[in-house]
Design an enzyme around this catalytic site. Structure first.
Site, PDB file in Angstrom:
ATOM      1  N   ASP A  66       0.960  -1.008  -0.061  1.00 36.38           N
ATOM      2  CA  ASP A  66      -0.038  -0.201  -0.003  1.00 36.38           C
ATOM      3  C   ASP A  66       0.959   1.155  -0.107  1.00 36.38           C
ATOM      4  O   ASP A  66       1.589   1.282   1.056  1.00 36.38           O
ATOM      5  CB  ASP A  66      -0.788   0.052   1.214  1.00 36.38           C
ATOM      6  N   ILE A  67       0.939   2.027  -1.161  1.00 37.14           N
ATOM      7  CA  ILE A  67       1.869   3.239  -1.093  1.00 37.14           C
ATOM      8  C   ILE A  67       1.613   4.056  -0.043  1.00 37.14           C
ATOM      9  O   ILE A  67       2.201   5.098  -0.069  1.00 37.14           O
ATOM     10  CB  ILE A  67       2.097   3.609  -2.650  1.00 37.14           C
ATOM     11  N   TYR A 157      -9.732  14.895  -7.479  1.00 35.74           N
ATOM     12  CA  TYR A 157      -8.771  14.130  -8.641  1.00 35.74           C
ATOM     13  C   TYR A 157      -7.962  15.414  -9.337  1.00 35.74           C
ATOM     14  O   TYR A 157      -6.725  15.156  -9.250  1.00 35.74           O
ATOM     15  CB  TYR A 157      -9.671  13.452  -9.573  1.00 35.74           C
ATOM     16  N   LYS A 161      -4.030  15.653  -8.914  1.00 33.30           N
ATOM     17  CA  LYS A 161      -3.048  15.432  -9.990  1.00 33.30           C
ATOM     18  C   LYS A 161      -2.220  16.905 -10.461  1.00 33.30           C
ATOM     19  O   LYS A 161      -1.165  16.880 -10.719  1.00 33.30           O
ATOM     20  CB  LYS A 161      -3.805  15.536 -11.366  1.00 33.30           C
TER      21      LYS A 161
END
Ligand SMILES: NC(=O)c1ccc[n+]([C@@H]2O[C@H](COP(=O)([O-])OP(=O)(O)OC[C@H]3O[C@@H](n4cnc5c(N)ncnc54)[C@H](O)[C@@H]3O)[C@@H](O)[C@H]2O)c1
Length: 258
Positions: A66-67, A157, A161
């Protein structure tokens, strides 16, 4: 024939997060074709193993990580250091998108999106700095999105980003003197199995048709388009390119003529 950056040198070690995903799997395959040994990282072990099976001998390691968990990330990078002694390419492709209007945006969706899309790449990069300092090289490619600079009504989102681009340019400046490059690739809607099975978009086929018609090139993006951009930026062919955002979106980043 396997390609290496320097004739006769050992293959580069590349880490791809989200390696079980629609884009990550194709990126891993393209890096393998470009001569890398690929470490396949995904929260979903089964998906990462499927990618490993597809790329065969170039798959150097499969890890369920899990990053967003800094302990798991440190352990991964420590293991890579112990086993290979280097980390040449880091592709941060793991990502999530929660679709919502701002008015009903749930804080847990915001936190998850920021954690996976921004904190994860930061944790991986931070843990890799000692290796990069020692080897005096490294290339990071962060998978951002066309949404980073507009055109998307999806606050969590788009914000994540854009923040990932901020992280990329900051790393390019800070780590450049160590010989480390950091770039971002910004795709628009990609033809992946995941996207093609989406149920949260009413009239998906119509949306794809309208989207394609909006792009100057009148084309939809294929995962290989993104993978080619990543492979280039990760390679010595891009040795003097850092801090860039490479849009892979058939020109849809350009403002339309009024
Ligand atoms: N597909 C598109 O249309 C598109 C367009 C622009 C940008 N992107 C970006 O490209 C990247 C890859 O997209 P994709 O289409 O392959 O998505 P996908 O959903 O097919 O794959 C994402 C992968 O990330 C993994 N993942 C999610 N959270 C994780 C975590 N905490 N730790 C480890 N792994 C985790 C998932 O298990 C999955 O395998 C994402 O960052 C996405 O935002 C995608």
């Amino acid at each position: 024939m396997e390609r290496t950056d320097t004739e006769g040198s050992t293959p580069r070690v590349a880490v791809v997060t989200g390696a079980g995903g629609g884009l990550g799997s194709v990126i891993a395959g393209e890096l393998a074709r470009d001569g890398c040994r690929v470490v396949l990282v995904d929260r979903d072990r089964t998906a990462a193993e499927q990618t490993a099976a597809a790329i065969g001998g170039a798959a150097a390691m499969v890890r369920a990580v899990d990053i967003t968990a800094q302990g798991e990330v440190r352990e991964l990078i420590d293991d890579i250091g112990a086993r290979f002694g280097r980390l040449d390419v880091l592709v941060n492709s793991a990502g999530v998108e929660r679709v919502h209007p701002l008015e009903t945006l749930d804080e847990s969706d915001w936190d998850l999106t920021m954690d996976v899309n921004v904190k994860g790449p930061m944790l991986l990069s931070r843990a890799a700095v000692p290796l990069w300092r020692e080897q005096k090289s490294g290339a990071v490619v962060n998978i951002s999105s066309r949404a980073w600079s507009g055109g998307s009504a999806n606050a969590s989102y788009a914000s994540s980003k854009a923040a990932l681009v901020g992280l990329t340019v900051s790393m390019a400046v800070e780590l450049g003197p160590l010989g480390v490059r950091a770039n971002a690739v910004a795709p628009s809607f990609v033809r992946t199995p995941f996207n093609e099975s989406r149920t949260d978009v009413p009239d998906l086929a119509g949306m794809i048709e309208r989207y394609t018609a909006f792009t100057p090139l009148r084309r939809l993006i294929d995962p290989s388009d993104v993978a080619h951009a990543v492979t280039f930026l990760a390679s010595e062919r891009a040795r003097n390119i850092t801090g860039e955002v490479l849009h892979v979106c058939a020109g849809s980043q350009l403002p339309p003529v009024p």
